[in-house]
Design an enzyme around this catalytic site. Structure first.
Site, PDB file in Angstrom:
ATOM      1  N   CYS A 143       8.507  76.994   9.740  1.00  0.00           N
ATOM      2  CA  CYS A 143       8.313  77.897  10.881  1.00  0.00           C
ATOM      3  C   CYS A 143       6.813  78.038  11.104  1.00  0.00           C
ATOM      4  O   CYS A 143       6.047  77.151  10.703  1.00  0.00           O
ATOM      5  CB  CYS A 143       9.012  79.239  10.659  1.00  0.00           C
ATOM      6  SG  CYS A 143       8.399  80.194   9.250  1.00  0.00           S
ATOM      7  N   ASN A 198       5.634  80.876   7.690  1.00  0.00           N
ATOM      8  CA  ASN A 198       6.305  80.680   6.391  1.00  0.00           C
ATOM      9  C   ASN A 198       6.476  82.000   5.625  1.00  0.00           C
ATOM     10  O   ASN A 198       6.427  82.026   4.395  1.00  0.00           O
ATOM     11  CB  ASN A 198       5.571  79.640   5.518  1.00  0.00           C
ATOM     12  CG  ASN A 198       6.350  79.206   4.268  1.00  0.00           C
ATOM     13  OD1 ASN A 198       5.781  78.972   3.217  1.00  0.00           O
ATOM     14  ND2 ASN A 198       7.648  79.098   4.378  1.00  0.00           N
ATOM     15  N   CYS A 236       8.766  84.518   7.383  1.00  0.00           N
ATOM     16  CA  CYS A 236      10.014  85.078   7.922  1.00  0.00           C
ATOM     17  C   CYS A 236      11.118  84.019   8.000  1.00  0.00           C
ATOM     18  O   CYS A 236      11.980  83.936   7.114  1.00  0.00           O
ATOM     19  CB  CYS A 236       9.797  85.687   9.314  1.00  0.00           C
ATOM     20  SG  CYS A 236       8.623  87.053   9.361  1.00  0.00           S
ATOM     21  N   ARG A 237      11.104  83.210   9.052  1.00  0.00           N
ATOM     22  CA  ARG A 237      12.267  82.350   9.326  1.00  0.00           C
ATOM     23  C   ARG A 237      12.482  81.225   8.320  1.00  0.00           C
ATOM     24  O   ARG A 237      13.605  81.009   7.861  1.00  0.00           O
ATOM     25  CB  ARG A 237      12.182  81.763  10.740  1.00  0.00           C
ATOM     26  CG  ARG A 237      12.334  82.798  11.820  1.00  0.00           C
ATOM     27  CD  ARG A 237      11.875  82.275  13.155  1.00  0.00           C
ATOM     28  NE  ARG A 237      10.449  81.981  13.127  1.00  0.00           N
ATOM     29  CZ  ARG A 237       9.774  81.394  14.093  1.00  0.00           C
ATOM     30  NH1 ARG A 237      10.424  81.024  15.182  1.00  0.00           N
ATOM     31  NH2 ARG A 237       8.487  81.175  14.000  1.00  0.00           N
ATOM     32  N   SER A 238      11.424  80.475   7.992  1.00  0.00           N
ATOM     33  CA  SER A 238      11.665  79.313   7.115  1.00  0.00           C
ATOM     34  C   SER A 238      12.023  79.704   5.680  1.00  0.00           C
ATOM     35  O   SER A 238      12.896  79.063   5.090  1.00  0.00           O
ATOM     36  CB  SER A 238      10.528  78.288   7.168  1.00  0.00           C
ATOM     37  OG  SER A 238       9.307  78.834   6.738  1.00  0.00           O
ATOM     38  N   ASP A 291      11.333  84.486  16.861  1.00  0.00           N
ATOM     39  CA  ASP A 291      10.482  84.856  15.732  1.00  0.00           C
ATOM     40  C   ASP A 291      10.552  86.366  15.504  1.00  0.00           C
ATOM     41  O   ASP A 291      10.070  87.150  16.322  1.00  0.00           O
ATOM     42  CB  ASP A 291       9.037  84.439  16.047  1.00  0.00           C
ATOM     43  CG  ASP A 291       8.151  84.519  14.819  1.00  0.00           C
ATOM     44  OD1 ASP A 291       8.521  85.244  13.868  1.00  0.00           O
ATOM     45  OD2 ASP A 291       7.102  83.860  14.811  1.00  0.00           O
TER      46      ASP A 291
HETATM   47  P1  4NP Z   1       7.536  83.162  10.855  1.00  0.00           P
HETATM   48  O1  4NP Z   1       6.920  84.478  11.530  1.00  0.00           O
HETATM   49  O2  4NP Z   1       6.941  81.987  11.583  1.00  0.00           O
HETATM   50  O3  4NP Z   1       9.005  83.263  11.089  1.00  0.00           O
HETATM   51  O4  4NP Z   1       7.141  83.226   9.403  1.00  0.00           O
HETATM   52  C1  4NP Z   1       5.533  84.678  11.669  1.00  0.00           C
HETATM   53  C2  4NP Z   1       4.820  85.218  10.634  1.00  0.00           C
HETATM   54  C3  4NP Z   1       3.455  85.436  10.754  1.00  0.00           C
HETATM   55  C4  4NP Z   1       2.813  85.109  11.936  1.00  0.00           C
HETATM   56  C5  4NP Z   1       3.525  84.546  12.974  1.00  0.00           C
HETATM   57  C6  4NP Z   1       4.894  84.322  12.840  1.00  0.00           C
HETATM   58  N1  4NP Z   1       1.431  85.339  12.073  1.00  0.00           N
HETATM   59  O5  4NP Z   1       0.904  85.165  13.173  1.00  0.00           O
HETATM   60  O6  4NP Z   1       0.758  85.680  11.096  1.00  0.00           O
END
Ligand code: 4NP
Length: 161
Positions: free
Chosen positions: A8, A11, A13-15, A123
């Site tokens: 994702c 790294n 939340c989703r992945s 997200d």
């Molecule tokens: P993820 O969510 O891609 O599902 O892990 C996010 C976590 C952090 C950020 C963006 C998306 N960030 O901008 O730090």
């Protein structure tokens, strides 16, 4: 042994949710020897951080076990190491290809393209809706595992990378 990497943006939340949900499904089916599963992010923003508390709370609520997580960034070498590199949304897929280069071996896929309703996974970092994300990931992981196990011809590569 098939090597699977969920990817994702951050790294956190989703992945990692996909990693632990997929591992849970694999364990319940007694297929641990067939799959090695991990996760990474396309950005370096969260490198070294544990899973987001919203993701952990959701996995706790659903009874999905997880271990301590340490976010890492996707690397070009991952393309050779893994058999499947599974992104969460089209934007993700474009960022994955920017890092690994051309997908010569057709290893890069979007998770919900393995379902009958191909779409992006929102997200939860932005939406705050971990329940919707959890449900989408479970759907994708179940169909992906079915595809791997039975070679079902359901897959449509419908995203425009
Ligand atoms: P993820 O969510 O891609 O599902 O892990 C996010 C976590 C952090 C950020 C963006 C998306 N960030 O901008 O730090």
């Amino acid at each position: 042994m098939k090597m699977i990497l969920f990817v994702c943006l951050g790294n956190i939340c989703r992945s990692p949710m996909a990693e632990f949900i997929f591992k849970d499904l694999v364990k319940k089916q007694g297929l641990e020897k067939k799959y090695t599963v991990s996760s990474a992010g396309t950005s370096n923003e969260e490198v070294g951080n544990d899973m987001h508390y919203g993701a952990k709370d959701k996995l706790d609520e659903k009874g999905v076990l997880y271990s301590k997580h340490k976010a890492r960034q996707l690397r070009r070498e991952d393309y050779n190491k893994y058999d499947y590199i599974i992104g969460m949304e089209s934007y993700n897929i474009r960022n994955i290809l920017r890092i690994v280069g051309e997908d010569k071996e057709n290893k890069v896929h979007r998770l919900l393209d393995f379902t009958n309703n191909p779409r992006d996974i929102a997200d939860p970092w932005y939406t705050g809706n971990f329940e919707a994300t959890y449900n989408d990931i479970v759907e994708g992981c179940k169909e992906f595992l079915e595809y791997l196990s039975e070679g079902k011809n359901k897959y449509q590569k419908s995203f425009l990378a």
